[in-house]
Motif scaffolding. Structure first.
Motif, PDB file in Angstrom:
ATOM      1  N   ASN A  91      45.088  -0.443  29.638  1.00  0.00           N
ATOM      2  CA  ASN A  91      45.526   0.413  28.536  1.00  0.00           C
ATOM      3  C   ASN A  91      44.510   0.919  26.950  1.00  0.00           C
ATOM      4  O   ASN A  91      44.928  -0.354  26.529  1.00  0.00           O
ATOM      5  CB  ASN A  91      46.610   0.562  28.397  1.00  0.00           C
ATOM      6  N   ILE A  92      43.581   2.061  27.011  1.00  0.00           N
ATOM      7  CA  ILE A  92      43.211   2.065  25.429  1.00  0.00           C
ATOM      8  C   ILE A  92      44.235   2.881  24.384  1.00  0.00           C
ATOM      9  O   ILE A  92      43.977   3.652  24.742  1.00  0.00           O
ATOM     10  CB  ILE A  92      42.116   1.993  25.351  1.00  0.00           C
ATOM     11  N   TRP A  98      34.230  -1.848  19.259  1.00  0.00           N
ATOM     12  CA  TRP A  98      35.142  -2.341  20.257  1.00  0.00           C
ATOM     13  C   TRP A  98      36.662  -1.500  20.502  1.00  0.00           C
ATOM     14  O   TRP A  98      36.814   0.117  19.665  1.00  0.00           O
ATOM     15  CB  TRP A  98      36.102  -3.485  19.319  1.00  0.00           C
ATOM     16  N   CYS A  99      37.014  -1.704  20.965  1.00  0.00           N
ATOM     17  CA  CYS A  99      38.218  -0.771  21.747  1.00  0.00           C
ATOM     18  C   CYS A  99      39.191  -1.550  22.030  1.00  0.00           C
ATOM     19  O   CYS A  99      39.498  -2.440  22.780  1.00  0.00           O
ATOM     20  CB  CYS A  99      38.417  -0.242  23.267  1.00  0.00           C
ATOM     21  N   SER A 100      40.673  -1.260  21.655  1.00  0.00           N
ATOM     22  CA  SER A 100      41.755  -2.144  21.497  1.00  0.00           C
ATOM     23  C   SER A 100      42.923  -1.796  22.718  1.00  0.00           C
ATOM     24  O   SER A 100      42.974  -0.733  22.972  1.00  0.00           O
ATOM     25  CB  SER A 100      42.415  -1.283  20.259  1.00  0.00           C
ATOM     26  N   TYR A 110      41.183  -6.999  21.853  1.00  0.00           N
ATOM     27  CA  TYR A 110      39.599  -6.468  21.543  1.00  0.00           C
ATOM     28  C   TYR A 110      38.997  -6.268  22.337  1.00  0.00           C
ATOM     29  O   TYR A 110      38.583  -7.839  23.037  1.00  0.00           O
ATOM     30  CB  TYR A 110      39.252  -6.165  20.659  1.00  0.00           C
ATOM     31  N   VAL A 111      38.176  -5.710  23.023  1.00  0.00           N
ATOM     32  CA  VAL A 111      37.035  -5.308  24.341  1.00  0.00           C
ATOM     33  C   VAL A 111      36.071  -4.934  23.740  1.00  0.00           C
ATOM     34  O   VAL A 111      36.116  -3.766  23.404  1.00  0.00           O
ATOM     35  CB  VAL A 111      37.179  -5.182  25.788  1.00  0.00           C
ATOM     36  N   VAL A 147      35.410   4.910  28.130  1.00  0.00           N
ATOM     37  CA  VAL A 147      35.400   5.426  27.036  1.00  0.00           C
ATOM     38  C   VAL A 147      33.767   6.133  27.237  1.00  0.00           C
ATOM     39  O   VAL A 147      33.165   5.585  27.302  1.00  0.00           O
ATOM     40  CB  VAL A 147      35.872   4.354  26.163  1.00  0.00           C
ATOM     41  N   TYR A 148      33.070   6.595  25.806  1.00  0.00           N
ATOM     42  CA  TYR A 148      32.043   6.826  25.935  1.00  0.00           C
ATOM     43  C   TYR A 148      31.491   5.777  24.999  1.00  0.00           C
ATOM     44  O   TYR A 148      31.930   5.403  23.586  1.00  0.00           O
ATOM     45  CB  TYR A 148      31.428   8.421  25.452  1.00  0.00           C
TER      46      TYR A 148
END
Length: 190
Positions: free
Chosen positions: A149-150, A157-159, A174-175, A183-184
């Motif tokens: 889930n983003i 970075w994405c949480s 974070y990834v 995601v773009y």
């Protein structure tokens, strides 16, 4: 029409007129076409393409935009990330991670963001970091294809949160944005 017999001046007169008309028609199409395409591109007024998730289950994915079209396949679980690539009335053409495309009614999609882990290294894992830095602690290692889930992305970075299906416990952290399908590149949202 453009072939002339020897000595005939007719073809020489038609060519300049034909190309002048062709140039005018082409110019008018080039100036009006982007407006027409932009309007046809997004019925909802939202940008295309964009990522969303499936709302419920099961969901029938059809070969065309309407219930009269055959069912191509269906999703048996909710929360699957898909990309909307086209809109027609209340129908959305979607693409999944495997590149398969089909049509789904808009009411079966939701704006919640989800994605799949896609390591840059073949057969690799993705580190789930405790903060937005490579040198931060690693909370978990996520295998390729794990659904996350983003909640936010900053362009690098994405949480995210991830967990085993059916279990309440999950990991959050974070990834790197480039290692998530859903995601773009450089996309920013929260």
């Amino acid at each position: 029409m453009f072939i002339s017999h020897a000595g005939s001046g007719r073809a020489r007169l038609l060519f300049p007129r034909f190309f002048a008309v062709l140039a005018l028609v082409s110019a008018s199409l080039m100036t009006s076409a982007p407006t027409v395409w932009a309007q046809a591109e997004s019925v909802s007024g939202l940008k295309l393409p964009r990522f969303v998730s499936t709302r419920s289950n099961p969901i029938n994915v059809r070969v065309g935009p309407g219930t009269k079209y055959d069912i191509a396949w269906n999703y048996k679980v909710s929360g699957i990330p898909v990309e909307i690539i086209q809109e027609f009335d209340t129908w959305r053409k979607i693409r999944d991670m495997d590149g398969e495309e089909g049509w789904v009614h808009q009411s079966l999609l939701v704006g919640n963001r989800a994605g799949y882990v896609t390591p840059l290294v073949a057969n690799g894992e993705v580190a789930l970091h405790s903060s937005r830095a490579e040198e931060s602690g690693v909370r978990a290692r996520l295998a390729a294809g794990v659904r996350v889930n983003i909640s936010a992305c900053d362009g690098d970075w994405c949480s995210v949160s991830a967990g085993q299906p059916g279990e309440r416990a999950n990991f959050s952290g974070y990834v790197r944005q480039e290692e998530i399908w859903g995601v773009y590149p450089d996309e920013v949202f929260d």
